[in-house]
Design a protein around this motif. Structure first.
Motif, PDB file in Angstrom:
ATOM      1  N   GLY A 185      10.254   3.613   6.695  1.00  0.00           N
ATOM      2  CA  GLY A 185      11.358   3.849   5.770  1.00  0.00           C
ATOM      3  C   GLY A 185      11.006   4.748   4.610  1.00  0.00           C
ATOM      4  N   PHE A 186       9.725   4.773   4.218  1.00  0.00           N
ATOM      5  CA  PHE A 186       9.338   5.655   3.111  1.00  0.00           C
ATOM      6  C   PHE A 186       9.629   7.116   3.448  1.00  0.00           C
ATOM      7  N   LYS A 187       9.307   7.522   4.672  1.00  0.00           N
ATOM      8  CA  LYS A 187       9.577   8.912   5.063  1.00  0.00           C
ATOM      9  C   LYS A 187      11.073   9.201   5.091  1.00  0.00           C
ATOM     10  N   GLU A 188      11.844   8.238   5.589  1.00  0.00           N
ATOM     11  CA  GLU A 188      13.295   8.449   5.652  1.00  0.00           C
ATOM     12  C   GLU A 188      13.898   8.560   4.258  1.00  0.00           C
ATOM     13  N   ILE A 189      13.429   7.741   3.328  1.00  0.00           N
ATOM     14  CA  ILE A 189      13.916   7.817   1.949  1.00  0.00           C
ATOM     15  C   ILE A 189      13.560   9.182   1.358  1.00  0.00           C
ATOM     16  N   GLY A 190      12.343   9.646   1.624  1.00  0.00           N
ATOM     17  CA  GLY A 190      11.931  10.959   1.140  1.00  0.00           C
ATOM     18  C   GLY A 190      12.733  12.100   1.730  1.00  0.00           C
ATOM     19  N   GLU A 191      13.203  11.926   2.962  1.00  0.00           N
ATOM     20  CA  GLU A 191      14.035  12.954   3.595  1.00  0.00           C
ATOM     21  C   GLU A 191      15.449  12.969   3.030  1.00  0.00           C
ATOM     22  N   ARG A 192      15.931  11.831   2.585  1.00  0.00           N
ATOM     23  CA  ARG A 192      17.311  11.741   2.087  1.00  0.00           C
ATOM     24  C   ARG A 192      17.442  12.119   0.619  1.00  0.00           C
ATOM     25  N   PHE A 193      16.351  11.992  -0.147  1.00  0.00           N
ATOM     26  CA  PHE A 193      16.428  12.214  -1.593  1.00  0.00           C
ATOM     27  C   PHE A 193      15.310  13.157  -2.036  1.00  0.00           C
ATOM     28  N   ASP A 194      15.586  13.926  -3.063  1.00  0.00           N
ATOM     29  CA  ASP A 194      14.588  14.773  -3.712  1.00  0.00           C
ATOM     30  C   ASP A 194      14.072  14.001  -4.921  1.00  0.00           C
ATOM     31  N   ILE A 195      12.974  13.279  -4.745  1.00  0.00           N
ATOM     32  CA  ILE A 195      12.532  12.294  -5.727  1.00  0.00           C
ATOM     33  C   ILE A 195      11.529  12.906  -6.696  1.00  0.00           C
ATOM     34  N   ASP A 196      11.755  12.663  -7.978  1.00  0.00           N
ATOM     35  CA  ASP A 196      10.829  13.125  -9.009  1.00  0.00           C
ATOM     36  C   ASP A 196       9.736  12.101  -9.286  1.00  0.00           C
ATOM     37  N   VAL A 197      10.143  10.854  -9.551  1.00  0.00           N
ATOM     38  CA  VAL A 197       9.189   9.807  -9.933  1.00  0.00           C
ATOM     39  C   VAL A 197       9.364   8.602  -9.019  1.00  0.00           C
ATOM     40  N   THR A 198       8.248   8.079  -8.506  1.00  0.00           N
ATOM     41  CA  THR A 198       8.252   6.861  -7.704  1.00  0.00           C
ATOM     42  C   THR A 198       7.516   5.763  -8.454  1.00  0.00           C
ATOM     43  N   LEU A 199       8.167   4.622  -8.628  1.00  0.00           N
ATOM     44  CA  LEU A 199       7.546   3.431  -9.200  1.00  0.00           C
ATOM     45  C   LEU A 199       7.081   2.585  -8.026  1.00  0.00           C
ATOM     46  N   MET A 200       5.769   2.585  -7.784  1.00  0.00           N
ATOM     47  CA  MET A 200       5.203   2.085  -6.532  1.00  0.00           C
ATOM     48  C   MET A 200       4.315   0.862  -6.751  1.00  0.00           C
ATOM     49  N   PRO A 201       4.517  -0.226  -5.986  1.00  0.00           N
ATOM     50  CA  PRO A 201       3.636  -1.395  -6.099  1.00  0.00           C
ATOM     51  C   PRO A 201       2.249  -1.097  -5.540  1.00  0.00           C
ATOM     52  N   ILE A 202       1.213  -1.700  -6.165  1.00  0.00           N
ATOM     53  CA  ILE A 202      -0.156  -1.516  -5.662  1.00  0.00           C
ATOM     54  C   ILE A 202      -0.914  -2.837  -5.553  1.00  0.00           C
ATOM     55  N   GLY A 203      -0.334  -3.954  -6.026  1.00  0.00           N
ATOM     56  CA  GLY A 203      -1.072  -5.207  -6.080  1.00  0.00           C
ATOM     57  C   GLY A 203      -0.517  -6.269  -5.154  1.00  0.00           C
ATOM     58  N   ALA A 204      -1.190  -7.438  -5.146  1.00  0.00           N
ATOM     59  CA  ALA A 204      -0.841  -8.598  -4.308  1.00  0.00           C
ATOM     60  C   ALA A 204      -1.015  -8.279  -2.825  1.00  0.00           C
ATOM     61  N   TYR A 205      -2.162  -7.674  -2.481  1.00  0.00           N
ATOM     62  CA  TYR A 205      -2.409  -7.244  -1.101  1.00  0.00           C
ATOM     63  C   TYR A 205      -3.527  -8.029  -0.407  1.00  0.00           C
ATOM     64  N   GLU A 206      -4.272  -8.854  -1.124  1.00  0.00           N
ATOM     65  CA  GLU A 206      -5.424  -9.530  -0.540  1.00  0.00           C
ATOM     66  C   GLU A 206      -5.173 -11.033  -0.397  1.00  0.00           C
ATOM     67  N   PRO A 207      -5.540 -11.645   0.730  1.00  0.00           N
ATOM     68  CA  PRO A 207      -6.201 -11.072   1.906  1.00  0.00           C
ATOM     69  C   PRO A 207      -5.225 -10.253   2.750  1.00  0.00           C
ATOM     70  N   GLU A 208      -5.668  -9.132   3.231  1.00  0.00           N
ATOM     71  CA  GLU A 208      -4.775  -8.204   3.907  1.00  0.00           C
ATOM     72  C   GLU A 208      -4.271  -8.724   5.247  1.00  0.00           C
ATOM     73  N   TRP A 209      -5.041  -9.602   5.901  1.00  0.00           N
ATOM     74  CA  TRP A 209      -4.555 -10.170   7.162  1.00  0.00           C
ATOM     75  C   TRP A 209      -3.307 -11.020   6.937  1.00  0.00           C
ATOM     76  N   PHE A 210      -3.130 -11.505   5.710  1.00  0.00           N
ATOM     77  CA  PHE A 210      -1.990 -12.350   5.374  1.00  0.00           C
ATOM     78  C   PHE A 210      -0.866 -11.555   4.701  1.00  0.00           C
ATOM     79  N   MET A 211      -1.228 -10.565   3.885  1.00  0.00           N
ATOM     80  CA  MET A 211      -0.256  -9.890   3.011  1.00  0.00           C
ATOM     81  C   MET A 211       0.247  -8.545   3.529  1.00  0.00           C
ATOM     82  N   ASN A 212      -0.413  -7.943   4.530  1.00  0.00           N
ATOM     83  CA  ASN A 212      -0.176  -6.516   4.781  1.00  0.00           C
ATOM     84  C   ASN A 212       1.227  -6.181   5.245  1.00  0.00           C
ATOM     85  N   ALA A 213       1.939  -7.085   5.908  1.00  0.00           N
ATOM     86  CA  ALA A 213       3.295  -6.756   6.367  1.00  0.00           C
ATOM     87  C   ALA A 213       4.275  -6.672   5.207  1.00  0.00           C
ATOM     88  N   GLN A 214       3.973  -7.347   4.105  1.00  0.00           N
ATOM     89  CA  GLN A 214       4.938  -7.453   3.006  1.00  0.00           C
ATOM     90  C   GLN A 214       4.534  -6.724   1.732  1.00  0.00           C
TER      91      GLN A 214
END
Length: 356
Positions: free
Chosen positions: A251-280
């Motif tokens: 979906g990230f690529k599709e959103i980028g194709e539909r909009f000309d985005i200047d600034v992205t506010l992107m999450p980077i945390g709550a990923y560990e352990p990755e075997w448990f968190m990576n889908a979400q």
């Protein structure tokens, strides 16, 4: 027969599953007790004193102020917009790691609230109740309006993926994310989740001329009185993408194709352990890949530093992000770490190189 909206369950693109079994949850909790003993939480996201006077006066310049976690004050198109309002001092039994960048009682009057999904770290009802007035428009994912209505909120707009609403000079579109939601034992995925793309609509020539005349008049008055002239700026930001919570998905690529985005506010945390968190939840490396997919000029990281939602620390998330940015050769100016209470202004938008 179609099920009513109240009993409908919502899904991810490609029906990607994020649900975990009780066995998986028990494994995570068991591992966590050992893992957290080795973690260093001494690093706390620094604060800066917010310029409250400027934020209260501003109705023309695009600004982004980080309150903490996924909560921002966005000023765009003359509106004050707050994302995922959470001023809570605790999340479950975990105390907040650092106080909000702006105290709730000091916030400017809010025109619009955007809620990405109903998880408690993105929707704190007590914060929303203090923040919103009768005129504040609350925009929520489909399926969530009824719950907030029962809490006494009235001015609610419910959107499905790709639906939009225009408020004054800003077009708001609800876009997909890969996640899930739950607030009780019985409402698993009964409301949707996603992010928001905010597009500033260009003012008419008459509006521009009127604004320019007023600015020139004020500058002249200040000059005559010996005061400092009004700051002149070029506001380069027309589109802000607030991701919400998400695993890495197409979906990230599709959103980028539909909009000309200047600034992205992107999450980077709550990923560990990755075997448990990576889908979400994206990890820092996936966050940067999502930023590349979206094609934005600037990334401002979020969703770290406020609560112990998973087993990663704020410092680990930042270090991994910066190492991956360097590995990918992304210009340092294009990934901006905000401090709590810090305000980024629209004229600071970096120029994206032509080879990316």
């Amino acid at each position: 027969m179609l099920r009513s909206r109240a009993t409908r369950k919502y899904h991810n693109m490609d029906n990607v599953m994020t649900e975990k079994t009780w066995k998986q949850f028990k494994r995570w909790r068991s591992e966590r007790r050992l893992r957290l003993r080795k973690k260093d939480y001494s690093y706390v996201i620094p604060h800066v004193e917010p310029n409250l006077a400027a934020l209260n006066e501003n109705r023309s310049q695009t600004t982004i102020t980080w309150i903490g976690h996924s909560t921002f004050l966005l000023q765009i198109g003359g509106l004050n917009i707050v994302t995922d309002p959470v001023w809570a001092i605790k999340m479950a039994l975990e105390k907040r790691l650092s106080p909000p960048g702006i105290p709730l009682q000091d916030m400017p009057e809010v025109d619009v609230v955007l809620i990405s999904h109903s998880h408690y770290d993105h929707l704190h009802v007590a914060s929303l109740r203090q923040l919103a007035t009768e005129r504040t428009i609350i925009i929520v994912p489909v399926g969530l309006k009824g719950k907030l209505s029962r809490k006494g909120f009235r001015n609610i707009v419910e959107l499905q993926w790709w639906e939009s609403i225009t408020i004054d000079q800003v077009n708001v579109t609800f876009v997909p994310a890969q996640h899930w939601t739950r607030r009780s034992l019985t409402d698993m995925n009964r409301s949707h989740w996603g992010g928001y793309v905010l597009e500033r609509i260009e003012a008419s020539l008459q509006d521009i001329e009127t604004h320019a005349s007023k600015s020139a008049l004020e500058a002249t008055k200040k000059k005559e009185s010996g005061a400092k002239a009004v700051e002149q700026y070029v506001d380069n930001v027309s589109t802000i993408y607030f991701v919400g919570d998400s695993g890495y998905f197409r979906g990230f690529k599709e959103i980028g194709e539909r909009f000309d985005i200047d600034v992205t506010l992107m999450p980077i945390g709550a990923y560990e352990p990755e075997w448990f968190m990576n889908a979400q939840h994206v990890n820092p490396e996936e966050a940067l890949q999502a930023f590349v997919d979206v094609g934005a000029k600037l990334m401002i990281p979020m969703h770290y530093g406020a609560f112990k939602l998973a087993d990663d620390t704020p410092k680990e998330a930042i270090d991994r992000l910066m190492a991956e940015r360097e590995r990918l050769g992304i210009d340092p100016e294009r990934v901006r770490l905000l401090l709590l209470g810090d305000t980024w202004k629209g004229q600071q938008l970096p120029v994206k190189s032509g080879d990316e």
